[in-house]
Design a protein around this motif. Sequence first.
Motif, PDB file in Angstrom:
ATOM      1  N   ALA A 113      16.672   9.965  -5.908  1.00 59.19           N
ATOM      2  CA  ALA A 113      15.899  10.470  -4.771  1.00 59.19           C
ATOM      3  C   ALA A 113      16.877  11.224  -3.876  1.00 59.19           C
ATOM      4  N   PRO A 114      16.647  12.506  -3.667  1.00 57.28           N
ATOM      5  CA  PRO A 114      17.590  13.272  -2.847  1.00 57.28           C
ATOM      6  C   PRO A 114      17.546  12.822  -1.390  1.00 57.28           C
ATOM      7  N   LEU A 155       0.860  -1.181   0.000  1.00 60.63           N
ATOM      8  CA  LEU A 155       0.000   0.000   0.000  1.00 60.63           C
ATOM      9  C   LEU A 155       0.900   1.236   0.000  1.00 60.63           C
ATOM     10  N   ILE A 156       1.767   1.335   0.991  1.00 58.82           N
ATOM     11  CA  ILE A 156       2.804   2.370   1.030  1.00 58.82           C
ATOM     12  C   ILE A 156       4.063   1.779   1.640  1.00 58.82           C
ATOM     13  N   THR A 157       5.190   2.408   1.337  1.00 58.95           N
ATOM     14  CA  THR A 157       6.465   2.060   1.947  1.00 58.95           C
ATOM     15  C   THR A 157       7.024   3.325   2.582  1.00 58.95           C
ATOM     16  N   LEU A 158       7.422   3.219   3.831  1.00 57.77           N
ATOM     17  CA  LEU A 158       8.081   4.325   4.534  1.00 57.77           C
ATOM     18  C   LEU A 158       9.572   4.030   4.531  1.00 57.77           C
ATOM     19  N   LEU A 159      10.368   4.973   4.088  1.00 59.20           N
ATOM     20  CA  LEU A 159      11.806   4.746   3.962  1.00 59.20           C
ATOM     21  C   LEU A 159      12.583   5.864   4.649  1.00 59.20           C
ATOM     22  N   LEU A 160      13.442   5.475   5.565  1.00 60.11           N
ATOM     23  CA  LEU A 160      14.404   6.393   6.167  1.00 60.11           C
ATOM     24  C   LEU A 160      15.731   6.097   5.484  1.00 60.11           C
ATOM     25  N   GLN A 161      16.162   7.022   4.617  1.00 63.04           N
ATOM     26  CA  GLN A 161      17.371   6.802   3.830  1.00 63.04           C
ATOM     27  C   GLN A 161      18.631   7.045   4.649  1.00 63.04           C
ATOM     28  N   ASP A 162      19.708   6.451   4.179  1.00 62.08           N
ATOM     29  CA  ASP A 162      21.026   6.736   4.734  1.00 62.08           C
ATOM     30  C   ASP A 162      21.249   8.246   4.651  1.00 62.08           C
ATOM     31  N   ALA A 178      14.170  12.961   7.283  1.00 57.19           N
ATOM     32  CA  ALA A 178      12.875  12.917   6.599  1.00 57.19           C
ATOM     33  C   ALA A 178      12.555  11.488   6.174  1.00 57.19           C
ATOM     34  N   LEU A 179      11.288  11.168   6.153  1.00 61.77           N
ATOM     35  CA  LEU A 179      10.830   9.887   5.627  1.00 61.77           C
ATOM     36  C   LEU A 179      10.443  10.059   4.171  1.00 61.77           C
ATOM     37  N   LEU A 180      10.858   9.134   3.336  1.00 62.79           N
ATOM     38  CA  LEU A 180      10.396   9.087   1.965  1.00 62.79           C
ATOM     39  C   LEU A 180       9.206   8.127   1.961  1.00 62.79           C
ATOM     40  N   ARG A 232      25.671   1.567   2.480  1.00 56.96           N
ATOM     41  CA  ARG A 232      24.496   2.409   2.700  1.00 56.96           C
ATOM     42  C   ARG A 232      23.547   1.628   3.597  1.00 56.96           C
ATOM     43  N   ILE A 233      23.029   2.294   4.604  1.00 57.92           N
ATOM     44  CA  ILE A 233      22.072   1.659   5.500  1.00 57.92           C
ATOM     45  C   ILE A 233      20.792   2.484   5.482  1.00 57.92           C
ATOM     46  N   SER A 234      19.702   1.846   5.095  1.00 56.96           N
ATOM     47  CA  SER A 234      18.394   2.487   5.079  1.00 56.96           C
ATOM     48  C   SER A 234      17.431   1.598   5.842  1.00 56.96           C
ATOM     49  N   LEU A 235      16.345   2.182   6.304  1.00 58.57           N
ATOM     50  CA  LEU A 235      15.336   1.439   7.051  1.00 58.57           C
ATOM     51  C   LEU A 235      14.009   1.590   6.329  1.00 58.57           C
ATOM     52  N   ALA A 236      13.358   0.457   6.030  1.00 57.17           N
ATOM     53  CA  ALA A 236      12.075   0.485   5.317  1.00 57.17           C
ATOM     54  C   ALA A 236      11.004  -0.216   6.132  1.00 57.17           C
ATOM     55  N   ALA A 237       9.798   0.345   6.094  1.00 57.29           N
ATOM     56  CA  ALA A 237       8.616  -0.284   6.702  1.00 57.29           C
ATOM     57  C   ALA A 237       7.564  -0.397   5.610  1.00 57.29           C
ATOM     58  N   PHE A 238       7.056  -1.605   5.405  1.00 59.89           N
ATOM     59  CA  PHE A 238       6.086  -1.876   4.346  1.00 59.89           C
ATOM     60  C   PHE A 238       4.702  -2.006   4.962  1.00 59.89           C
ATOM     61  N   CYS A 239       3.758  -1.235   4.468  1.00 55.65           N
ATOM     62  CA  CYS A 239       2.381  -1.257   4.967  1.00 55.65           C
ATOM     63  C   CYS A 239       1.485  -1.865   3.900  1.00 55.65           C
ATOM     64  N   MET A 240       0.764  -2.935   4.284  1.00 56.31           N
ATOM     65  CA  MET A 240      -0.111  -3.594   3.317  1.00 56.31           C
ATOM     66  C   MET A 240      -1.164  -4.423   4.036  1.00 56.31           C
ATOM     67  N   PRO A 241      -2.305  -4.630   3.363  1.00 62.80           N
ATOM     68  CA  PRO A 241      -3.313  -5.514   3.957  1.00 62.80           C
ATOM     69  C   PRO A 241      -2.832  -6.962   3.925  1.00 62.80           C
ATOM     70  N   GLU A 242      -3.565  -7.830   4.582  1.00 66.57           N
ATOM     71  CA  GLU A 242      -3.220  -9.245   4.584  1.00 66.57           C
ATOM     72  C   GLU A 242      -3.178  -9.767   3.155  1.00 66.57           C
ATOM     73  N   SER A 243      -2.268 -10.695   2.884  1.00 66.00           N
ATOM     74  CA  SER A 243      -2.045 -11.166   1.518  1.00 66.00           C
ATOM     75  C   SER A 243      -3.237 -11.912   0.924  1.00 66.00           C
ATOM     76  N   ASP A 244      -4.131 -12.434   1.744  1.00 61.00           N
ATOM     77  CA  ASP A 244      -5.279 -13.181   1.209  1.00 61.00           C
ATOM     78  C   ASP A 244      -6.494 -12.280   0.951  1.00 61.00           C
ATOM     79  N   LYS A 245      -6.355 -10.986   1.172  1.00 63.97           N
ATOM     80  CA  LYS A 245      -7.463 -10.044   0.961  1.00 63.97           C
ATOM     81  C   LYS A 245      -7.447  -9.529  -0.476  1.00 63.97           C
ATOM     82  N   GLU A 246      -8.618  -9.505  -1.103  1.00 66.27           N
ATOM     83  CA  GLU A 246      -8.743  -8.950  -2.446  1.00 66.27           C
ATOM     84  C   GLU A 246      -9.016  -7.458  -2.334  1.00 66.27           C
ATOM     85  N   ILE A 247      -8.333  -6.670  -3.158  1.00 68.10           N
ATOM     86  CA  ILE A 247      -8.554  -5.219  -3.145  1.00 68.10           C
ATOM     87  C   ILE A 247      -9.054  -4.778  -4.513  1.00 68.10           C
TER      88      ILE A 247
END
Length: 103
Positions: A33-34, A9-16, A39-41, A71-86
Motif C-alpha cells: 500500500a503506497p 464494516l470499514i477501517t480508516l487508516l492514517l499510515q506512517d 491521506a486516509l486509507l 512505524r506509527i499508524s492510526l486506525a479507526a474501526f467502524c462496525m455495528p454492535e457485536s450482537d447484531k446480525e447482518i
Amino acid sequence: MSQNGDATLITLLLQDKQVEGLQFLKDDQWFRAPIIPEALLINVGDQAEILSNGILKSPVYRVVINPDTERISLAAFCMPESDKEIEPLESLVNESTPDCTRR
C-alpha cells in the motif's frame, strides 16, 4: 508478520508518513500500500462485503515489520454492535446474485 482481513464494516487508516508496512493480497501476489501523505486509507471489511452481497470485497492484508525503523499508524474501526446480525441488503439479492452468506 500476520495476515488477515477485517471483521469490521470499514477501517480508516492514517499510515506512517515515511515507513511502509501494509500489503494487500491480490491474485496470489502481495502488493504494498503506497504512502500518500495526509491521506486516509479506507479498507472495506467483512461486514461491508456481506451488506453489499459480495459487490465490495474485504481484502486479505498483512503488515510487514521494518527491523530498522519504527512505524506509527492510526486506525479507526467502524462496525455495528457485536450482537447484531447482518445480511445483504434485500435490493442486492436476486436470482442472478443470490445471498452471498448462504453459498
